[in-house]
Design a protein around this motif. Structure first.
Motif, PDB file in Angstrom:
ATOM      1  N   PHE A 236      -1.294   0.709   7.841  1.00 16.89           N
ATOM      2  CA  PHE A 236      -1.041  -0.268   6.787  1.00 16.89           C
ATOM      3  C   PHE A 236      -0.207  -1.448   7.267  1.00 16.89           C
ATOM      4  O   PHE A 236      -0.197  -2.502   6.631  1.00 16.89           O
ATOM      5  CB  PHE A 236      -0.355   0.397   5.598  1.00 16.89           C
ATOM      6  CG  PHE A 236      -1.286   1.173   4.716  1.00 16.89           C
ATOM      7  CD1 PHE A 236      -2.482   0.635   4.287  1.00 16.89           C
ATOM      8  CD2 PHE A 236      -0.954   2.455   4.301  1.00 16.89           C
ATOM      9  CE1 PHE A 236      -3.338   1.350   3.457  1.00 16.89           C
ATOM     10  CE2 PHE A 236      -1.800   3.173   3.476  1.00 16.89           C
ATOM     11  CZ  PHE A 236      -2.995   2.628   3.051  1.00 16.89           C
TER      12      PHE A 236
ATOM     13  N   VAL B  67      -6.602  -4.945   3.242  1.00 14.39           N
ATOM     14  CA  VAL B  67      -6.388  -3.755   2.412  1.00 14.39           C
ATOM     15  C   VAL B  67      -5.073  -3.894   1.671  1.00 14.39           C
ATOM     16  O   VAL B  67      -4.019  -4.082   2.283  1.00 14.39           O
ATOM     17  CB  VAL B  67      -6.355  -2.480   3.289  1.00 14.39           C
ATOM     18  CG1 VAL B  67      -6.126  -1.251   2.414  1.00 14.39           C
ATOM     19  CG2 VAL B  67      -7.635  -2.333   4.095  1.00 14.39           C
TER      20      VAL B  67
ATOM     21  N   ASN C  71       0.830  -1.199   0.000  1.00 12.08           N
ATOM     22  CA  ASN C  71       0.000   0.000   0.000  1.00 12.08           C
ATOM     23  C   ASN C  71       0.863   1.248   0.000  1.00 12.08           C
ATOM     24  O   ASN C  71       2.062   1.197   0.295  1.00 12.08           O
ATOM     25  CB  ASN C  71      -0.904   0.017   1.237  1.00 12.08           C
ATOM     26  CG  ASN C  71      -2.000  -1.034   1.178  1.00 12.08           C
ATOM     27  OD1 ASN C  71      -2.938  -0.926   0.408  1.00 12.08           O
ATOM     28  ND2 ASN C  71      -1.863  -2.070   2.004  1.00 12.08           N
TER      29      ASN C  71
ATOM     30  N   SER D  45      -5.517  -3.446   8.877  1.00 13.72           N
ATOM     31  CA  SER D  45      -5.526  -3.320   7.411  1.00 13.72           C
ATOM     32  C   SER D  45      -5.293  -4.664   6.721  1.00 13.72           C
ATOM     33  O   SER D  45      -4.886  -4.689   5.560  1.00 13.72           O
ATOM     34  CB  SER D  45      -4.447  -2.335   6.972  1.00 13.72           C
ATOM     35  OG  SER D  45      -3.155  -2.854   7.220  1.00 13.72           O
TER      36      SER D  45
END
Length: 263
Positions: free
Chosen positions: A241, A249, A195, A246
């Protein structure tokens, strides 16, 4: 994996934003590799401070080590990963690609479209894209073996809001956003997320020290929060992150600029 269980490499952590990111991870109990290219004294001072904080909290586990490497060199990156593994007894689990090729955020002194040379672009691509490729490739064997990895790149809100056309810097950061997303697709099956966290102008880092005060004031006035984001505030977003919050994600770009840019 909890933040306190992670071994985190922060590239370019001897100064600026990387300094704040390293401190944020250590605060959460992670072990941190403070990478530097030339800021040895500042990197070692930070590692000493983080280790002293660990001892003061009653822990006997060293929390940080300062390690030199030019992350544009695959050989130096490989040596960096080996040294970190030897120091902590475990491989790096999390990589924050923060190192920035030499750049000054001074719009008055920027190179314009008719004067900028390819050498400026090449320097930024080396320092951003090649460096991220090097750290990712060095991290992959251990991450695949563990079925876990976190790779975080640092971007910019100038993608969406090129108020100052830093042509070379923004082009390199745009390339790393593309690489972030292709790596996410490639590495997701191995439990590795990739990310990006993108900031605007931060008050204040080494890179933004040349920014006129009037620019800070104008940005604050245009921002919903009414102020310019600090490096410590941005670092907290990077933690997201890496954290279990997360875990589903990946391939995302989170803009952390107080609401200035709507993406």
């Amino acid at each position: 994996m909890l933040l306190s269980e992670q071994i985190v490499l922060v590239t370019g952590a001897g100064r600026g934003l990387g300094h704040s990111i390293a401190r944020a991870f250590a605060r959460e109990g992670a072990r941190v590799v403070v990478n530097y290219r030339s800021s040895r004294a500042r990197a070692e001072a930070l590692a000493d401070t983080l280790n002293a904080g660990s001892l003061n909290s009653g822990s006997s586990i060293p929390r940080a080590v300062a390690l030199q490497a030019d992350v544009t060199s695959p050989e130096e990156v490989a040596a960096l990963f080996a040294a970190a593994h030897a120091h902590f007894g475990h491989p790096i689990t999390t990589v924050v690609n923060n190192a920035l090729a030499d750049f000054s955020f001074n719009g008055d002194a920027r190179a314009s479209a008719d004067t900028i040379g390819w050498d400026a672009f090449a320097a930024q691509f080396e320092g951003t894209v090649r460096a991220t490729l090097n750290t990712t490739q060095a991290a992959l064997p251990a991450m695949r073996a563990a079925g876990f990895g976190r790779i975080i790149t640092i971007g910019t809100n100038l993608f969406q809001n090129p108020v100052v056309p830093y042509h070379d810097y923004t082009a390199a950061k745009a390339a790393i956003l593309s690489l972030t997303r292709t790596l996410a697709a490639d590495l997701g099956p191995h439990g590795i997320t990739v990310n990006m966290a993108s900031g605007g102008l931060l008050r204040t880092t080494d890179a933004s020290a040349a920014t006129p005060e009037a620019v800070f004031d104008a940005i604050a006035a245009a921002t919903p929060l009414g102020r310019v984001v600090t490096p410590d505030e941005f670092a907290d977003a990077v933690l997201f992150f890496a954290s279990p919050l997360s875990r589903s994600v990946t391939g995302q770009n989170l803009v952390v600029d107080g609401g200035l840019v709507k993406d």
